[in-house]
Design a protein around this motif. Structure first.
Motif, PDB file in Angstrom:
ATOM      1  N   GLN A 166       0.876  -1.173   0.000  1.00 26.49           N
ATOM      2  CA  GLN A 166       0.000   0.000   0.000  1.00 26.49           C
ATOM      3  C   GLN A 166       0.912   1.221   0.000  1.00 26.49           C
ATOM      4  O   GLN A 166       1.713   1.397   0.922  1.00 26.49           O
ATOM      5  CB  GLN A 166      -0.885  -0.015   1.248  1.00 26.49           C
ATOM      6  N   ASP A 167       0.816   2.047  -1.042  1.00 24.49           N
ATOM      7  CA  ASP A 167       1.704   3.208  -1.168  1.00 24.49           C
ATOM      8  C   ASP A 167       3.160   2.803  -0.947  1.00 24.49           C
ATOM      9  O   ASP A 167       3.932   3.515  -0.305  1.00 24.49           O
ATOM     10  CB  ASP A 167       1.296   4.306  -0.181  1.00 24.49           C
ATOM     11  N   GLY A 168       3.518   1.640  -1.486  1.00 23.12           N
ATOM     12  CA  GLY A 168       4.903   1.168  -1.417  1.00 23.12           C
ATOM     13  C   GLY A 168       5.247   0.435  -0.140  1.00 23.12           C
ATOM     14  O   GLY A 168       6.294  -0.200  -0.048  1.00 23.12           O
ATOM     15  N   GLU A 169       4.373   0.487   0.848  1.00 20.94           N
ATOM     16  CA  GLU A 169       4.685  -0.155   2.121  1.00 20.94           C
ATOM     17  C   GLU A 169       4.176  -1.598   2.138  1.00 20.94           C
ATOM     18  O   GLU A 169       3.043  -1.873   1.744  1.00 20.94           O
ATOM     19  CB  GLU A 169       4.074   0.632   3.282  1.00 20.94           C
ATOM     20  N   PHE A 170       5.030  -2.501   2.630  1.00 27.50           N
ATOM     21  CA  PHE A 170       4.696  -3.926   2.672  1.00 27.50           C
ATOM     22  C   PHE A 170       3.465  -4.177   3.547  1.00 27.50           C
ATOM     23  O   PHE A 170       3.420  -3.760   4.707  1.00 27.50           O
ATOM     24  CB  PHE A 170       5.884  -4.708   3.223  1.00 27.50           C
ATOM     25  N   CYS A 171       2.470  -4.902   2.997  1.00 22.95           N
ATOM     26  CA  CYS A 171       1.257  -5.272   3.752  1.00 22.95           C
ATOM     27  C   CYS A 171       1.216  -6.766   4.055  1.00 22.95           C
ATOM     28  O   CYS A 171       0.721  -7.164   5.107  1.00 22.95           O
ATOM     29  CB  CYS A 171       0.001  -4.958   2.947  1.00 22.95           C
ATOM     30  N   GLY A 172       1.651  -7.597   3.097  1.00 26.46           N
ATOM     31  CA  GLY A 172       1.544  -9.041   3.268  1.00 26.46           C
ATOM     32  C   GLY A 172       1.632  -9.734   1.921  1.00 26.46           C
ATOM     33  O   GLY A 172       2.127  -9.152   0.944  1.00 26.46           O
ATOM     34  N   PHE A 173       1.149 -10.970   1.893  1.00 28.91           N
ATOM     35  CA  PHE A 173       1.228 -11.782   0.672  1.00 28.91           C
ATOM     36  C   PHE A 173      -0.133 -12.390   0.334  1.00 28.91           C
ATOM     37  O   PHE A 173      -0.930 -12.687   1.228  1.00 28.91           O
ATOM     38  CB  PHE A 173       2.190 -12.953   0.859  1.00 28.91           C
ATOM     39  N   VAL A 174      -0.337 -12.606  -0.962  1.00 31.11           N
ATOM     40  CA  VAL A 174      -1.475 -13.410  -1.435  1.00 31.11           C
ATOM     41  C   VAL A 174      -0.942 -14.274  -2.566  1.00 31.11           C
ATOM     42  O   VAL A 174      -0.103 -13.820  -3.349  1.00 31.11           O
ATOM     43  CB  VAL A 174      -2.653 -12.524  -1.912  1.00 31.11           C
ATOM     44  N   GLY A 175      -1.368 -15.525  -2.628  1.00 32.29           N
ATOM     45  CA  GLY A 175      -0.834 -16.363  -3.698  1.00 32.29           C
ATOM     46  C   GLY A 175      -1.746 -17.518  -4.048  1.00 32.29           C
ATOM     47  O   GLY A 175      -2.552 -17.977  -3.230  1.00 32.29           O
ATOM     48  N   LEU A 176      -1.626 -17.959  -5.296  1.00 31.69           N
ATOM     49  CA  LEU A 176      -2.309 -19.164  -5.763  1.00 31.69           C
ATOM     50  C   LEU A 176      -1.286 -20.269  -5.960  1.00 31.69           C
ATOM     51  O   LEU A 176      -0.234 -20.035  -6.556  1.00 31.69           O
ATOM     52  CB  LEU A 176      -2.980 -18.914  -7.125  1.00 31.69           C
ATOM     53  N   ARG A 177      -1.611 -21.447  -5.453  1.00 31.37           N
ATOM     54  CA  ARG A 177      -0.870 -22.659  -5.807  1.00 31.37           C
ATOM     55  C   ARG A 177      -1.692 -23.364  -6.861  1.00 31.37           C
ATOM     56  O   ARG A 177      -2.845 -23.718  -6.615  1.00 31.37           O
ATOM     57  CB  ARG A 177      -0.689 -23.562  -4.592  1.00 31.37           C
ATOM     58  N   ILE A 178      -1.105 -23.559  -8.038  1.00 31.17           N
ATOM     59  CA  ILE A 178      -1.887 -23.988  -9.202  1.00 31.17           C
ATOM     60  C   ILE A 178      -1.725 -25.483  -9.467  1.00 31.17           C
ATOM     61  O   ILE A 178      -0.615 -26.006  -9.464  1.00 31.17           O
ATOM     62  CB  ILE A 178      -1.450 -23.178 -10.448  1.00 31.17           C
ATOM     63  N   ASP A 179      -2.858 -26.132  -9.703  1.00 33.74           N
ATOM     64  CA  ASP A 179      -2.889 -27.527 -10.131  1.00 33.74           C
ATOM     65  C   ASP A 179      -3.341 -27.517 -11.598  1.00 33.74           C
ATOM     66  O   ASP A 179      -4.532 -27.429 -11.896  1.00 33.74           O
ATOM     67  CB  ASP A 179      -3.885 -28.296  -9.239  1.00 33.74           C
ATOM     68  N   HIS A 180      -2.367 -27.562 -12.516  1.00 34.32           N
ATOM     69  CA  HIS A 180      -2.690 -27.419 -13.940  1.00 34.32           C
ATOM     70  C   HIS A 180      -3.531 -28.575 -14.464  1.00 34.32           C
ATOM     71  O   HIS A 180      -4.360 -28.381 -15.352  1.00 34.32           O
ATOM     72  CB  HIS A 180      -1.403 -27.304 -14.766  1.00 34.32           C
ATOM     73  N   MET A 181      -3.296 -29.763 -13.913  1.00 34.22           N
ATOM     74  CA  MET A 181      -4.010 -30.955 -14.385  1.00 34.22           C
ATOM     75  C   MET A 181      -5.522 -30.740 -14.351  1.00 34.22           C
ATOM     76  O   MET A 181      -6.242 -31.113 -15.281  1.00 34.22           O
ATOM     77  CB  MET A 181      -3.632 -32.143 -13.495  1.00 34.22           C
ATOM     78  N   HIS A 182      -5.988 -30.092 -13.260  1.00 37.08           N
ATOM     79  CA  HIS A 182      -7.437 -29.919 -13.099  1.00 37.08           C
ATOM     80  C   HIS A 182      -7.863 -28.454 -13.213  1.00 37.08           C
ATOM     81  O   HIS A 182      -9.003 -28.125 -12.916  1.00 37.08           O
ATOM     82  CB  HIS A 182      -7.881 -30.488 -11.747  1.00 37.08           C
ATOM     83  N   ARG A 183      -6.896 -27.609 -13.633  1.00 34.97           N
ATOM     84  CA  ARG A 183      -7.147 -26.167 -13.765  1.00 34.97           C
ATOM     85  C   ARG A 183      -7.794 -25.600 -12.499  1.00 34.97           C
ATOM     86  O   ARG A 183      -8.766 -24.849 -12.549  1.00 34.97           O
ATOM     87  CB  ARG A 183      -7.990 -25.868 -15.005  1.00 34.97           C
ATOM     88  N   VAL A 231      -5.865 -20.670  -2.807  1.00 31.43           N
ATOM     89  CA  VAL A 231      -5.344 -19.361  -2.407  1.00 31.43           C
ATOM     90  C   VAL A 231      -4.831 -19.422  -0.966  1.00 31.43           C
ATOM     91  O   VAL A 231      -5.365 -20.149  -0.124  1.00 31.43           O
ATOM     92  CB  VAL A 231      -6.434 -18.273  -2.564  1.00 31.43           C
ATOM     93  N   GLY A 232      -3.760 -18.666  -0.718  1.00 29.50           N
ATOM     94  CA  GLY A 232      -3.236 -18.508   0.637  1.00 29.50           C
ATOM     95  C   GLY A 232      -2.866 -17.049   0.854  1.00 29.50           C
ATOM     96  O   GLY A 232      -2.592 -16.333  -0.124  1.00 29.50           O
ATOM     97  N   TYR A 233      -2.862 -16.599   2.099  1.00 27.88           N
ATOM     98  CA  TYR A 233      -2.594 -15.174   2.336  1.00 27.88           C
ATOM     99  C   TYR A 233      -2.335 -14.884   3.796  1.00 27.88           C
ATOM    100  O   TYR A 233      -2.735 -15.641   4.683  1.00 27.88           O
ATOM    101  CB  TYR A 233      -3.782 -14.314   1.866  1.00 27.88           C
ATOM    102  N   TRP A 234      -1.646 -13.786   4.036  1.00 25.77           N
ATOM    103  CA  TRP A 234      -1.589 -13.175   5.373  1.00 25.77           C
ATOM    104  C   TRP A 234      -1.259 -11.707   5.231  1.00 25.77           C
ATOM    105  O   TRP A 234      -0.700 -11.277   4.224  1.00 25.77           O
ATOM    106  CB  TRP A 234      -0.615 -13.892   6.313  1.00 25.77           C
ATOM    107  N   LEU A 235      -1.645 -10.980   6.276  1.00 20.18           N
ATOM    108  CA  LEU A 235      -1.550  -9.523   6.261  1.00 20.18           C
ATOM    109  C   LEU A 235      -0.905  -9.064   7.568  1.00 20.18           C
ATOM    110  O   LEU A 235      -1.162  -9.635   8.625  1.00 20.18           O
ATOM    111  CB  LEU A 235      -2.979  -8.985   6.187  1.00 20.18           C
ATOM    112  N   SER A 236      -0.100  -8.036   7.495  1.00 20.16           N
ATOM    113  CA  SER A 236       0.379  -7.369   8.701  1.00 20.16           C
ATOM    114  C   SER A 236      -0.818  -6.807   9.467  1.00 20.16           C
ATOM    115  O   SER A 236      -1.776  -6.310   8.856  1.00 20.16           O
ATOM    116  CB  SER A 236       1.321  -6.228   8.311  1.00 20.16           C
ATOM    117  N   GLY A 237      -0.753  -6.870  10.778  1.00 22.79           N
ATOM    118  CA  GLY A 237      -1.843  -6.353  11.600  1.00 22.79           C
ATOM    119  C   GLY A 237      -2.181  -4.905  11.302  1.00 22.79           C
ATOM    120  O   GLY A 237      -3.335  -4.483  11.458  1.00 22.79           O
ATOM    121  N   ARG A 238      -1.187  -4.143  10.839  1.00 24.18           N
ATOM    122  CA  ARG A 238      -1.417  -2.717  10.514  1.00 24.18           C
ATOM    123  C   ARG A 238      -2.445  -2.548   9.400  1.00 24.18           C
ATOM    124  O   ARG A 238      -3.046  -1.483   9.272  1.00 24.18           O
ATOM    125  CB  ARG A 238      -0.114  -2.063  10.043  1.00 24.18           C
ATOM    126  N   TYR A 239      -2.593  -3.579   8.557  1.00 30.84           N
ATOM    127  CA  TYR A 239      -3.461  -3.444   7.379  1.00 30.84           C
ATOM    128  C   TYR A 239      -4.739  -4.278   7.471  1.00 30.84           C
ATOM    129  O   TYR A 239      -5.519  -4.326   6.517  1.00 30.84           O
ATOM    130  CB  TYR A 239      -2.664  -3.766   6.106  1.00 30.84           C
TER     131      TYR A 239
END
Ligand SMILES: CC(C)(COP(=O)(O)OP(=O)(O)OC[C@H]1O[C@@H](n2cnc3c(N)ncnc32)[C@H](O)[C@@H]1OP(=O)(O)O)[C@@H](O)C(=O)NCCC(=O)NCCS
Length: 205
Positions: A86-103, A107-115
């Motif tokens: 957010q405005d260049g400041e680190f908030c956290g991560f969000v990501g997809l782990r993809i299984d191509h076989m079954h398309r 999703v996984g994620y975490w956020l700093s308490g500040r956000y």
């Protein structure tokens, strides 16, 4: 139009995503390690409650090694892992782990308490689902959260995901084994949220 299984997606072709109002998702790299580790180290008590890896993240070197693996997963088309700022400041991560076989993807994620409490993760998850369903041609998105993790389950529910069942004692947290609520959404049930997410070339992140 989507890229076929034979053409692994490099997440760096999908990211960055500019979500507006200073919120940007960029492809995660090991250069995020100092920012991420500072938050993990300062917020261990809060994060430990729902994340299984907090106590094992004992140093900046451990965080960096983990992020190198994430960067490789992105490059290999096995994941769509983004750093949220957010405005260049680190908030956290969000990501997809993809299984191509079954398309399908999880999703996984975490956020700093500040956000927490500003709708940041809701927008971030919606954006990676959009990218997954459109650019990556995925068919199904899954979200697994501990039954007691109300904040995380609220994201699934706000996104209109379906509660499909409970995996019993499927995650070992610091407090012991917990049941996981399993949510999913299929592409045909995903409302076209893509319009609110614009691809940003200018950020150069
Ligand atoms: C799970 C986690 C990411 C949720 O964060 P969050 O900020 O609550 O999630 P959202 O982005 O959906 O934000 C919703 C909150 O923002 C508020 N909000 C403010 N503006 C908003 C907006 N424009 N849109 C939506 N919500 C908004 C909502 O009212 C809500 O607050 P409330 O629950 O106090 O009513 C966070 O709690 C976290 O990192 N937890 C620890 C790690 C974890 O549990 N990870 C997931 C493991 S499965």
């Amino acid at each position: 139009v989507h890229l076929l299984e034979s053409e692994p997606i490099d997440a760096r072709r999908v990211l960055p995503l500019d979500l507006g109002e200073g919120l940007v998702l960029s492809a995660t790299t090991e250069r995020d390690a100092p920012d991420a580790y500072a938050v993990v180290d300062a917020e261990r008590d809060r994060l430990r409650e729902w994340l299984p890896w907090v106590d094992a993240t004992t140093s900046l070197a451990v965080e960096r090694d983990f992020l190198i693996g994430i960067e490789q997963a992105n490059a290999a088309g096995m994941g769509l892992h983004a750093t949220i700022r957010q405005d260049g400041e680190f908030c956290g991560f969000v990501g997809l782990r993809i299984d191509h076989m079954h398309r399908s993807a999880e999703v996984g994620y975490w956020l700093s308490g500040r956000y927490v409490g500003r709708g940041v993760m809701l927008r971030a998850v919606a954006a990676v689902f959009d990218a997954g369903f459109t650019t990556l041609g995925l068919h199904r998105m899954e979200l697994l959260a501990a039954v007691g993790n109300a904040r995380s389950r609220a994201i699934a529910e706000r996104l209109g995901m379906t509660l499909e069942g409970v995996r019993r004692e499927a995650e070992e947290l610091a407090t012991g084994f917990v049941d996981l609520a399993m949510y999913a959404v299929l592409v045909q049930d995903w409302p076209g949220r893509a319009a609110v997410v614009t691809r940003s070339e200018q950020t150069g992140l």
